[in-house]
Scaffold this motif. Structure first.
Motif, PDB file in Angstrom:
ATOM      1  N   PHE A  30      27.167  31.713  31.522  1.00  0.00           N
ATOM      2  CA  PHE A  30      27.569  33.189  31.697  1.00  0.00           C
ATOM      3  C   PHE A  30      27.391  33.690  30.347  1.00  0.00           C
ATOM      4  O   PHE A  30      26.817  34.852  30.225  1.00  0.00           O
ATOM      5  N   PHE A  31      27.747  33.240  29.181  1.00  0.00           N
ATOM      6  CA  PHE A  31      27.655  33.846  27.956  1.00  0.00           C
ATOM      7  C   PHE A  31      26.317  33.746  27.297  1.00  0.00           C
ATOM      8  O   PHE A  31      25.710  34.628  26.775  1.00  0.00           O
ATOM      9  N   TRP A  52      26.749  38.323  36.588  1.00  0.00           N
ATOM     10  CA  TRP A  52      27.421  37.197  35.929  1.00  0.00           C
ATOM     11  C   TRP A  52      28.861  37.120  36.057  1.00  0.00           C
ATOM     12  O   TRP A  52      29.538  36.159  35.917  1.00  0.00           O
ATOM     13  N   ALA A  53      29.471  38.417  35.764  1.00  0.00           N
ATOM     14  CA  ALA A  53      30.862  38.224  35.954  1.00  0.00           C
ATOM     15  C   ALA A  53      31.343  38.153  37.466  1.00  0.00           C
ATOM     16  O   ALA A  53      32.432  37.212  37.372  1.00  0.00           O
ATOM     17  N   PHE A  57      33.769  34.714  38.630  1.00  0.00           N
ATOM     18  CA  PHE A  57      35.008  34.962  39.381  1.00  0.00           C
ATOM     19  C   PHE A  57      34.837  33.933  40.449  1.00  0.00           C
ATOM     20  O   PHE A  57      35.779  33.199  41.012  1.00  0.00           O
ATOM     21  N   PHE A  58      33.727  33.964  41.055  1.00  0.00           N
ATOM     22  CA  PHE A  58      33.422  32.920  42.248  1.00  0.00           C
ATOM     23  C   PHE A  58      33.616  31.493  41.895  1.00  0.00           C
ATOM     24  O   PHE A  58      34.289  30.806  42.531  1.00  0.00           O
ATOM     25  N   PHE A  59      33.134  31.049  40.838  1.00  0.00           N
ATOM     26  CA  PHE A  59      32.994  29.756  40.373  1.00  0.00           C
ATOM     27  C   PHE A  59      34.442  29.277  39.878  1.00  0.00           C
ATOM     28  O   PHE A  59      34.872  27.952  40.337  1.00  0.00           O
ATOM     29  N   ASN A  60      35.159  30.210  39.234  1.00  0.00           N
ATOM     30  CA  ASN A  60      36.416  30.227  39.149  1.00  0.00           C
ATOM     31  C   ASN A  60      37.645  29.689  40.403  1.00  0.00           C
ATOM     32  O   ASN A  60      38.118  28.720  40.342  1.00  0.00           O
ATOM     33  N   PHE A 115      37.395  40.837  42.393  1.00  0.00           N
ATOM     34  CA  PHE A 115      36.262  41.324  41.376  1.00  0.00           C
ATOM     35  C   PHE A 115      36.364  42.832  41.386  1.00  0.00           C
ATOM     36  O   PHE A 115      36.395  43.479  40.600  1.00  0.00           O
ATOM     37  N   LEU A 116      36.584  43.268  42.861  1.00  0.00           N
ATOM     38  CA  LEU A 116      36.749  44.951  43.178  1.00  0.00           C
ATOM     39  C   LEU A 116      38.008  45.046  42.489  1.00  0.00           C
ATOM     40  O   LEU A 116      38.046  46.249  41.956  1.00  0.00           O
ATOM     41  N   LYS A 117      38.959  44.583  42.587  1.00  0.00           N
ATOM     42  CA  LYS A 117      40.527  44.813  41.830  1.00  0.00           C
ATOM     43  C   LYS A 117      40.080  45.180  40.467  1.00  0.00           C
ATOM     44  O   LYS A 117      40.595  45.851  39.449  1.00  0.00           O
TER      45      LYS A 117
END
Length: 141
Positions: A30-31, A52-53, A57-60, A115-117
């Protein structure tokens, strides 16, 4: 208290270590992708940052749900101790064989909602900053 037939114990570090390692690799990627982008003012930078954000979120959530599944399945096998089942390899085999799609779909849905939140909370904070700045300018005049 029933004592199990054999004294094999399941080390939770063996189950959690691959997930933690993959999470660290995703953070690094990501970075790396954000730093690799040359111009911070371009639309592609913003789109790649948002993408990538979301992937982060997805992989987390994916690794979290994978860890929960493997831990709970391993504890169920360890507690009930069916003959001939290994408390470590059986959950991994069952997850890949039968439950990987469900875990992935759940992680996708939950990560999309969170992610929307997150994006709306950022937007709300920006609106409040602009509104406070506007009120500050209006009160001075």
């Amino acid at each position: 208290i029933k004592k199990s037939k054999n004294n094999n114990t399941c080390n939770p570090n063996i189950i959690l270590l691959p997930n933690i390692t993959m999470l660290m690799v995703c953070w690094f990627l990501f970075f790396l992708c954000i730093i690799r982008t040359a111009s911070t003012q371009s639309l592609s930078y913003v789109v790649s940052s948002v993408f990538w954000a979301f992937v982060l979120f997805f992989f987390n959530f994916y690794f979290y749900y994978t860890s929960v599944f493997l831990t709970s399945f391993s504890l169920a096998i360890w507690f009930y101790q069916p003959d001939g089942q290994d408390p470590l390899s059986t959950p991994i085999r069952q997850m890949v064989k039968s439950h990987l799609g469900t875990i992935t779909f759940a992680a996708l849905i939950v990560s999309f909602i969170n992610f929307l939140k997150f994006m709306f909370s950022i937007g709300d904070a920006l609106i409040q900053m602009v509104y406070a700045d506007f009120l500050g300018i209006a009160s001075v005049s």
